[in-house]
Enzyme design. Sequence first.
Site, short mmCIF file in Angstrom:
data_model
loop_
_atom_site.label_atom_id
_atom_site.label_comp_id
_atom_site.label_asym_id
_atom_site.label_seq_id
_atom_site.Cartn_x
_atom_site.Cartn_y
_atom_site.Cartn_z
NE ARG A 1 0.86 13.57 -1.80
CZ ARG A 1 -0.32 13.84 -1.54
NH1 ARG A 1 -0.78 13.48 -0.14
NH2 ARG A 1 -1.24 14.53 -2.22
CB ALA B 1 1.45 0.18 6.58
CG HIS C 1 10.65 -2.06 5.16
ND1 HIS C 1 9.35 -1.95 5.06
CD2 HIS C 1 11.22 -3.10 5.91
CE1 HIS C 1 8.93 -2.96 5.36
NE2 HIS C 1 9.89 -3.60 6.17
CD GLU D 1 10.20 -7.12 6.64
OE1 GLU D 1 10.36 -8.15 7.34
OE2 GLU D 1 10.10 -6.18 7.71
CE1 TYR E 1 8.63 5.32 2.84
CE2 TYR E 1 7.33 7.41 2.68
CZ TYR E 1 7.78 5.93 3.26
OH TYR E 1 7.09 5.54 4.18
N PRO F 1 0.99 -1.23 0.02
CG PRO F 1 -0.16 -1.13 2.14
CD PRO F 1 0.51 -2.09 1.00
CG ASN F 2 -0.37 4.42 1.08
OD1 ASN F 2 -1.35 4.91 0.44
ND2 ASN F 2 -0.56 3.78 2.29
CG ASN G 1 8.16 -1.78 0.34
OD1 ASN G 1 7.59 -1.95 1.62
ND2 ASN G 1 8.92 -0.88 0.06
NE ARG H 1 9.77 6.47 8.43
CZ ARG H 1 8.78 6.17 7.86
NH1 ARG H 1 9.03 5.08 6.63
NH2 ARG H 1 7.80 7.08 7.68
O1 CA2 Z 1 10.27 2.22 3.94
C1 CA2 Z 1 9.30 1.63 3.40
O2 CA2 Z 1 9.66 1.13 2.04
C2 CA2 Z 1 7.93 1.30 4.03
O3 CA2 Z 1 7.68 0.02 3.57
C3 CA2 Z 1 7.18 2.26 3.38
C4 CA2 Z 1 5.56 2.35 3.87
C5 CA2 Z 1 5.53 2.32 5.43
O4 CA2 Z 1 4.56 2.00 5.96
C6 CA2 Z 1 6.50 1.51 6.03
O5 CA2 Z 1 6.68 1.41 7.51
C7 CA2 Z 1 8.07 1.47 5.52
C8 CA2 Z 1 4.88 3.25 3.35
C9 CA2 Z 1 4.79 3.61 1.84
C10 CA2 Z 1 4.38 5.01 1.73
O6 CA2 Z 1 5.08 5.53 0.53
C11 CA2 Z 1 4.83 6.80 0.47
C12 CA2 Z 1 5.65 7.41 -0.47
C13 CA2 Z 1 5.51 8.65 -0.88
C14 CA2 Z 1 4.69 9.38 -0.50
C15 CA2 Z 1 3.88 8.87 0.69
C16 CA2 Z 1 3.90 7.58 0.71
#
Ligand code: CA2
Length: 145
Positions: free
Chosen positions: A18, A77, A100, A98, A23, A10-11, A74, A107
């Site tokens: 953003r 969340a 990230h 896994e 990221y 997700p996301n 990946n 974090r």
């Molecule tokens: O660091 C990672 O790759 C995560 O898997 C990313 C997830 C987060 O919930 C994990 O704790 C760590 C979130 C992905 C959201 O990605 C975005 C990218 C740009 C803008 C907003 C969200």
Amino acid sequence: MTSILVLNGPNLNLLGTREPATYGHETLDDVERTCRALGDELGIDVAFAQSNHEGALVDAIHDCRDRHDGIVLNAGAYTHTSIALRDAIAGVALPCIELHVSNVHAREPFRHHSAIAPVCLGVVAGFGVRGYPLALRALTERLTG
Ligand code: CA2
């Protein structure tokens, strides 16, 4: 030919749009291009997918059984919450890394726990999107010996 699925949760479709401090600036399309180019270099097939839905991710992991030899995941969340993803990874019994983009351990505390790490081969975190090729290389080495 050895085949690896790079699966994103997700996301992650928002990557590069953003929160660049966390990221980076590269998009998921950029990551896909990098992974496919590395697949060509390593002589393996690389498939790429993303879903915002937990059940769709479970289905994608199940579908790996007949199509792929390993998974770079990946789970976003869902990493921190999903027993369903953990059971799916254990159920298909394929090697899974896994991944990230961010260093989840630097974090918020809720990102420190992983529901899937115990059923994964290893974890790559904190190297930005460079983690994808790192994980692909590590899994390829494991699969091709
Ligand atoms: O660091 C990672 O790759 C995560 O898997 C990313 C997830 C987060 O919930 C994990 O704790 C760590 C979130 C992905 C959201 O990605 C975005 C990218 C740009 C803008 C907003 C969200």
